[in-house]
Scaffold this active site. Structure first.
Site, PDB file in Angstrom:
ATOM      1  N   TYR A 145       1.057  -1.433   0.245  1.00  0.00           N
ATOM      2  CA  TYR A 145       0.392  -0.042   0.094  1.00  0.00           C
ATOM      3  C   TYR A 145       1.330   0.955   0.364  1.00  0.00           C
ATOM      4  O   TYR A 145       1.872   1.076   0.416  1.00  0.00           O
ATOM      5  CB  TYR A 145      -0.955   0.501   0.937  1.00  0.00           C
ATOM      6  CG  TYR A 145      -0.029   0.681   2.646  1.00  0.00           C
ATOM      7  CD1 TYR A 145      -0.411   1.589   2.729  1.00  0.00           C
ATOM      8  CD2 TYR A 145       0.336  -0.421   3.353  1.00  0.00           C
ATOM      9  CE1 TYR A 145       1.203   1.938   3.964  1.00  0.00           C
ATOM     10  CE2 TYR A 145       0.696  -0.568   4.757  1.00  0.00           C
ATOM     11  CZ  TYR A 145       1.172   1.431   4.521  1.00  0.00           C
ATOM     12  OH  TYR A 145       1.704   1.086   6.435  1.00  0.00           O
ATOM     13  N   CYS A 146       0.302   2.608  -0.095  1.00  0.00           N
ATOM     14  CA  CYS A 146       0.561   3.839  -0.226  1.00  0.00           C
ATOM     15  C   CYS A 146      -0.285   4.685  -0.421  1.00  0.00           C
ATOM     16  O   CYS A 146      -1.166   4.030   0.516  1.00  0.00           O
ATOM     17  CB  CYS A 146       1.463   3.963  -1.434  1.00  0.00           C
ATOM     18  SG  CYS A 146       0.273   4.385  -2.824  1.00  0.00           S
ATOM     19  N   ALA A 147       0.120   5.735  -0.164  1.00  0.00           N
ATOM     20  CA  ALA A 147      -1.192   7.018   0.329  1.00  0.00           C
ATOM     21  C   ALA A 147      -1.873   6.601  -0.023  1.00  0.00           C
ATOM     22  O   ALA A 147      -3.004   6.722   1.376  1.00  0.00           O
ATOM     23  CB  ALA A 147      -0.067   8.473  -0.441  1.00  0.00           C
ATOM     24  N   CYS A 191      -2.473   8.154  -6.009  1.00  0.00           N
ATOM     25  CA  CYS A 191      -0.771   7.619  -5.491  1.00  0.00           C
ATOM     26  C   CYS A 191      -1.080   6.189  -6.071  1.00  0.00           C
ATOM     27  O   CYS A 191      -1.441   5.369  -6.035  1.00  0.00           O
ATOM     28  CB  CYS A 191      -0.084   7.565  -3.897  1.00  0.00           C
ATOM     29  SG  CYS A 191       1.030   6.951  -3.865  1.00  0.00           S
ATOM     30  N   VAL A 230      -2.689   4.250   3.029  1.00  0.00           N
ATOM     31  CA  VAL A 230      -3.346   4.889   3.861  1.00  0.00           C
ATOM     32  C   VAL A 230      -4.379   6.100   4.397  1.00  0.00           C
ATOM     33  O   VAL A 230      -5.497   5.958   5.234  1.00  0.00           O
ATOM     34  CB  VAL A 230      -2.759   6.153   5.039  1.00  0.00           C
ATOM     35  CG1 VAL A 230      -2.596   6.784   5.461  1.00  0.00           C
ATOM     36  CG2 VAL A 230      -1.231   5.238   4.539  1.00  0.00           C
TER      37      VAL A 230
END
Length: 127
Positions: free
Chosen positions: A84-86, A90, A114
């Site tokens: 996962y990222c932001a 993203c 996130v």
């Protein structure tokens, strides 16, 4: 809505089954982590600074640009990674998933990142 008709059910089933093979969601990751049933390694693929500011509890930080075989050597080849990222704005998780797949590693993306985690009401951990 039906100006373009929906796909035939067999095609829709194949499409959605394929999506589930590539993606998971925040709720399913949270459930697996909190019930002790996680059969994957959760990777936060953002920068160390963003990870320290707040990450999913239980996640390991490995920025997508550092996903190379040397940094995966401690994991058996069959280890499933969830990245996962932001959030939806993203593409770091996509870059990470691509790198892992090219290295022959099983991978799924946690959709929402996130942002999705927080939208579900789950807390982040700070380093």
């Amino acid at each position: 809505m039906t100006t373009i008709p929906p796909a035939p059910p067999d095609q829709a089933a194949a499409h959605f089954a394929a999506l589930l093979a590539y993606e998971t969601d925040c709720w399913d990751v949270h459930h697996a982590l909190t019930t002790g049933t996680a059969d994957f390694v959760l990777l936060d693929v953002r920068s160390p600074e963003l990870y320290a500011a707040g990450h999913v509890p239980g996640a390991t930080n490995l920025p997508h640009g550092r996903i190379v075989e040397r940094n995966l050597a401690g994991y058996p080849p069959e280890t499933v990674f969830v990245v996962y990222c932001a959030g939806p704005h993203c593409n770091g998780a996509d870059k990470a998933a691509l790198r892992l797949a090219r290295l022959g590693r099983p991978v799924k993306k946690m959709i929402g990142g996130v942002t999705g985690w927080l939208d579900e009401g789950f807390a982040l951990k700070t380093a």
